[in-house]
Scaffold this motif. Structure first.
Motif, PDB file in Angstrom:
ATOM      1  N   GLN A 111     -20.690  95.091  53.284  1.00  0.00           N
ATOM      2  CA  GLN A 111     -21.814  94.920  53.926  1.00  0.00           C
ATOM      3  C   GLN A 111     -21.742  95.370  55.482  1.00  0.00           C
ATOM      4  O   GLN A 111     -22.711  95.662  56.413  1.00  0.00           O
ATOM      5  CB  GLN A 111     -22.354  93.636  53.692  1.00  0.00           C
ATOM      6  CG  GLN A 111     -22.899  93.566  52.321  1.00  0.00           C
ATOM      7  CD  GLN A 111     -23.482  91.999  52.096  1.00  0.00           C
ATOM      8  OE1 GLN A 111     -24.062  91.413  52.982  1.00  0.00           O
ATOM      9  NE2 GLN A 111     -23.361  91.583  50.906  1.00  0.00           N
ATOM     10  N   ARG A 113     -19.608  98.054  56.370  1.00  0.00           N
ATOM     11  CA  ARG A 113     -19.153  99.186  56.410  1.00  0.00           C
ATOM     12  C   ARG A 113     -20.460 100.097  55.638  1.00  0.00           C
ATOM     13  O   ARG A 113     -20.403 101.298  55.766  1.00  0.00           O
ATOM     14  CB  ARG A 113     -18.010  99.481  55.606  1.00  0.00           C
ATOM     15  CG  ARG A 113     -16.765  98.954  56.269  1.00  0.00           C
ATOM     16  CD  ARG A 113     -16.224  99.123  57.487  1.00  0.00           C
ATOM     17  NE  ARG A 113     -15.620 100.507  57.636  1.00  0.00           N
ATOM     18  CZ  ARG A 113     -15.214 100.954  58.849  1.00  0.00           C
ATOM     19  NH1 ARG A 113     -15.535 100.286  60.002  1.00  0.00           N
ATOM     20  NH2 ARG A 113     -14.507 102.003  58.779  1.00  0.00           N
ATOM     21  N   ASN A 114     -21.435  99.414  54.973  1.00  0.00           N
ATOM     22  CA  ASN A 114     -22.124 100.473  54.187  1.00  0.00           C
ATOM     23  C   ASN A 114     -23.652  99.689  54.321  1.00  0.00           C
ATOM     24  O   ASN A 114     -23.775  98.514  54.408  1.00  0.00           O
ATOM     25  CB  ASN A 114     -21.837 100.394  52.678  1.00  0.00           C
ATOM     26  CG  ASN A 114     -20.626 100.831  52.519  1.00  0.00           C
ATOM     27  OD1 ASN A 114     -20.269 101.845  52.408  1.00  0.00           O
ATOM     28  ND2 ASN A 114     -19.676  99.846  52.614  1.00  0.00           N
ATOM     29  N   ARG A 115     -24.670 100.490  54.546  1.00  0.00           N
ATOM     30  CA  ARG A 115     -25.933 100.229  54.677  1.00  0.00           C
ATOM     31  C   ARG A 115     -26.456  99.663  53.185  1.00  0.00           C
ATOM     32  O   ARG A 115     -25.991 100.012  52.061  1.00  0.00           O
ATOM     33  CB  ARG A 115     -26.821 101.297  55.073  1.00  0.00           C
ATOM     34  CG  ARG A 115     -26.732 101.344  56.637  1.00  0.00           C
ATOM     35  CD  ARG A 115     -27.625 102.401  57.049  1.00  0.00           C
ATOM     36  NE  ARG A 115     -26.951 104.005  57.027  1.00  0.00           N
ATOM     37  CZ  ARG A 115     -27.671 104.948  57.303  1.00  0.00           C
ATOM     38  NH1 ARG A 115     -28.808 104.961  57.894  1.00  0.00           N
ATOM     39  NH2 ARG A 115     -27.160 106.145  56.746  1.00  0.00           N
ATOM     40  N   GLY A 117     -28.498  99.587  49.680  1.00  0.00           N
ATOM     41  CA  GLY A 117     -28.804 100.703  48.722  1.00  0.00           C
ATOM     42  C   GLY A 117     -27.782 101.717  48.672  1.00  0.00           C
ATOM     43  O   GLY A 117     -27.561 102.549  47.769  1.00  0.00           O
ATOM     44  N   ARG A 118     -26.435 101.291  49.474  1.00  0.00           N
ATOM     45  CA  ARG A 118     -25.327 102.358  49.340  1.00  0.00           C
ATOM     46  C   ARG A 118     -24.285 101.722  48.729  1.00  0.00           C
ATOM     47  O   ARG A 118     -24.163 100.648  48.509  1.00  0.00           O
ATOM     48  CB  ARG A 118     -24.776 102.513  50.701  1.00  0.00           C
ATOM     49  CG  ARG A 118     -25.803 103.461  51.771  1.00  0.00           C
ATOM     50  CD  ARG A 118     -25.616 104.969  51.298  1.00  0.00           C
ATOM     51  NE  ARG A 118     -26.672 105.564  52.316  1.00  0.00           N
ATOM     52  CZ  ARG A 118     -25.915 105.984  53.063  1.00  0.00           C
ATOM     53  NH1 ARG A 118     -25.065 106.221  53.657  1.00  0.00           N
ATOM     54  NH2 ARG A 118     -27.088 107.035  53.973  1.00  0.00           N
ATOM     55  N   ARG A 119     -23.505 102.640  47.810  1.00  0.00           N
ATOM     56  CA  ARG A 119     -22.466 102.250  47.027  1.00  0.00           C
ATOM     57  C   ARG A 119     -21.223 101.745  47.788  1.00  0.00           C
ATOM     58  O   ARG A 119     -21.269 102.296  49.005  1.00  0.00           O
ATOM     59  CB  ARG A 119     -21.921 103.347  45.971  1.00  0.00           C
ATOM     60  CG  ARG A 119     -20.935 102.979  45.172  1.00  0.00           C
ATOM     61  CD  ARG A 119     -20.725 103.885  44.123  1.00  0.00           C
ATOM     62  NE  ARG A 119     -19.620 103.580  43.201  1.00  0.00           N
ATOM     63  CZ  ARG A 119     -19.144 104.348  42.160  1.00  0.00           C
ATOM     64  NH1 ARG A 119     -20.140 105.123  41.673  1.00  0.00           N
ATOM     65  NH2 ARG A 119     -18.292 104.101  41.321  1.00  0.00           N
ATOM     66  N   ALA A 120     -20.606 100.743  47.664  1.00  0.00           N
ATOM     67  CA  ALA A 120     -19.656 100.250  48.609  1.00  0.00           C
ATOM     68  C   ALA A 120     -18.386 101.161  48.570  1.00  0.00           C
ATOM     69  O   ALA A 120     -17.810 101.487  47.590  1.00  0.00           O
ATOM     70  CB  ALA A 120     -19.048  98.934  47.914  1.00  0.00           C
ATOM     71  N   LEU A 121     -17.809 101.395  49.994  1.00  0.00           N
ATOM     72  CA  LEU A 121     -16.760 102.330  50.236  1.00  0.00           C
ATOM     73  C   LEU A 121     -15.858 101.332  50.862  1.00  0.00           C
ATOM     74  O   LEU A 121     -15.992 100.765  51.904  1.00  0.00           O
ATOM     75  CB  LEU A 121     -16.860 103.513  51.156  1.00  0.00           C
ATOM     76  CG  LEU A 121     -15.656 104.323  51.352  1.00  0.00           C
ATOM     77  CD1 LEU A 121     -15.242 105.117  50.118  1.00  0.00           C
ATOM     78  CD2 LEU A 121     -16.246 105.388  52.341  1.00  0.00           C
ATOM     79  N   ILE A 209     -23.402  97.824  44.668  1.00  0.00           N
ATOM     80  CA  ILE A 209     -24.355  98.528  45.729  1.00  0.00           C
ATOM     81  C   ILE A 209     -24.816  97.316  46.578  1.00  0.00           C
ATOM     82  O   ILE A 209     -25.227  96.584  46.255  1.00  0.00           O
ATOM     83  CB  ILE A 209     -25.689  99.070  44.972  1.00  0.00           C
ATOM     84  CG1 ILE A 209     -25.228 100.140  43.903  1.00  0.00           C
ATOM     85  CG2 ILE A 209     -26.573  99.831  45.986  1.00  0.00           C
ATOM     86  CD1 ILE A 209     -24.641 101.494  44.298  1.00  0.00           C
ATOM     87  N   LEU A 212     -30.599  95.488  48.396  1.00  0.00           N
ATOM     88  CA  LEU A 212     -31.926  95.984  49.066  1.00  0.00           C
ATOM     89  C   LEU A 212     -32.384  94.806  49.366  1.00  0.00           C
ATOM     90  O   LEU A 212     -32.619  93.794  48.713  1.00  0.00           O
ATOM     91  CB  LEU A 212     -32.441  97.059  48.352  1.00  0.00           C
ATOM     92  CG  LEU A 212     -31.763  98.630  48.177  1.00  0.00           C
ATOM     93  CD1 LEU A 212     -32.765  99.207  46.915  1.00  0.00           C
ATOM     94  CD2 LEU A 212     -31.839  99.074  49.442  1.00  0.00           C
TER      95      LEU A 212
END
Length: 344
Positions: A111, A113-115, A117-121, A209, A212
């Motif tokens: 959370q 590094r990613n917005r 709705g985005r898949r976690a990287l 993800i 949202l």
């Protein structure tokens, strides 16, 4: 640092005193140093203020709450549900392991590094001997350097073994995917995060993800991560915080109980056992310590001054999460509370 305001009227039992002594030794030792370092390392990964800093840690409800308990499973406060029949949070908890803290750290990192709705990287290695951060820097352990020369065992090596064990536990619960085969080198590098539903979902597991706004989730205060509470709390205390924050299946509305406030929850025993997978003894212990730490407020119903029930009353405690409690540095707060309770 907040002023400590504790209820010392009941004192510590012999068991509680022994437990606090052991916990004090751990928190004043290498584990305490590791907890502070892990908190600083994660904060160092923050970029521009994002979801975690503005709202807190989002956790999907089904991580903590089992929507459909296994039918016919015989449970009571003497016989808690088997691990295989618990929600993921209590399925992976351990008094010594790091699986629960590892997974929540990974959620926090995702959370950061990613917005939504985005898949976690998850773009860092498990461990590293360079100046770059690895997962071994983000999770607290009691590992210390031992031996000399060729026989020495580095702290990072020990941490890597702890994380490997944690990831094996998380894979079994279907909360992570490990790319390598068992026993093969590199098995844990590049692991991917899976949805909080874990084993509950049939078929192929879902990739994680970032939730949202319209999804079924609850939040933990940002200080749970940024002030290091994630690292210094016991697993049993963390799962109780998750349950209180989740609020699902609890008595929460005036219509359900005329003696409950909007900020409070009351968890019936069958819900605590079947839906949250929390046994009475760890519930009682965690409720008390979290109140001492200033993270929960507990309003006891029909209790005598010493805490015993009046006329065998079984009315439920009213419990509130105290967001302001998470704003204090966890390690300092817990150390001072334990010292205070032990009369040191």
């Amino acid at each position: 640092m907040k002023e400590i305001d504790l209820d010392r009227s009941r004192g510590l039992s012999a068991k509680e005193s022994s437990t606090f002594q052991a916990r004090r030794t751990r928190l004043y030792g290498q584990f305490g140093t590791s907890a502070d370092n892990a908190t600083d390392a994660l904060i160092d990964r923050f970029g521009a203020p994002g979801l975690l800093l503005t709202e807190g840690l989002r956790v999907r409800t089904h991580f903590s709450y089992l929507e459909k308990p296994i039918p016919g499973e015989d449970v009571s406060d003497r016989t808690a549900p088997k691990r295989a029949f618990r929600p993921p949070a209590t399925m992976i908890l351990s008094s010594k392991g790091a699986a629960l803290r590892m997974y929540l750290t990974a959620l926090a990192y995702a959370q950061i590094r990613n917005r939504p709705g985005r898949r976690a990287l998850l773009d860092i290695p498990l461990t590293t001997f360079s100046r770059e951060w690895g997962w071994s820097d983000l999770v607290a352990t009691s590992a210390v350097q031992t031996g000399r020369g060729k026989s020495s065992s580095a702290i990072r090596d020990k941490k890597a073994r702890t994380l490997a064990t944690a990831l094996d536990t998380l894979e079994e619960a279907k909360l992570v995917h490990l790319p390598g085969m068992p026993g093969k080198k590199g098995r844990y590098e590049g692991f991917s995060l899976l949805d909080e539903s874990g084993w509950q979902r049939g078929g192929d597991p879902l990739p994680y993800i970032v939730p949202l706004k319209n999804e079924d989730y609850f939040t933990l205060p940002v200080g749970f991560i940024t002030q290091g509470w994630l690292h210094v709390l016991e697993d049993s205390e963390i799962v109780l915080l998750l349950a209180i924050a989740c609020r699902r299946g609890t008595l929460t509305a005036i219509g359900e109980d005329p003696d409950i406030l909007p900020s409070e929850v009351a968890i019936p025993a069958d819900v605590r056992l079947r839906n949250y997978g929390i046994h009475r003894d760890p519930f009682s212990a965690a409720r008390k310590t979290l109140e001492w730490f200033g993270l929960l407020k507990v309003r006891e119903i029909d209790r005598n001054y010493d805490g015993s029930a009046q006329d065998s009353a079984t009315k439920l405690h009213r419990i509130s999460l105290l967001p302001e409690g998470f704003e204090s540095p966890a390690l300092q707060s817990v150390r001072e509370t334990i010292d205070h309770q032990l009369g040191l």
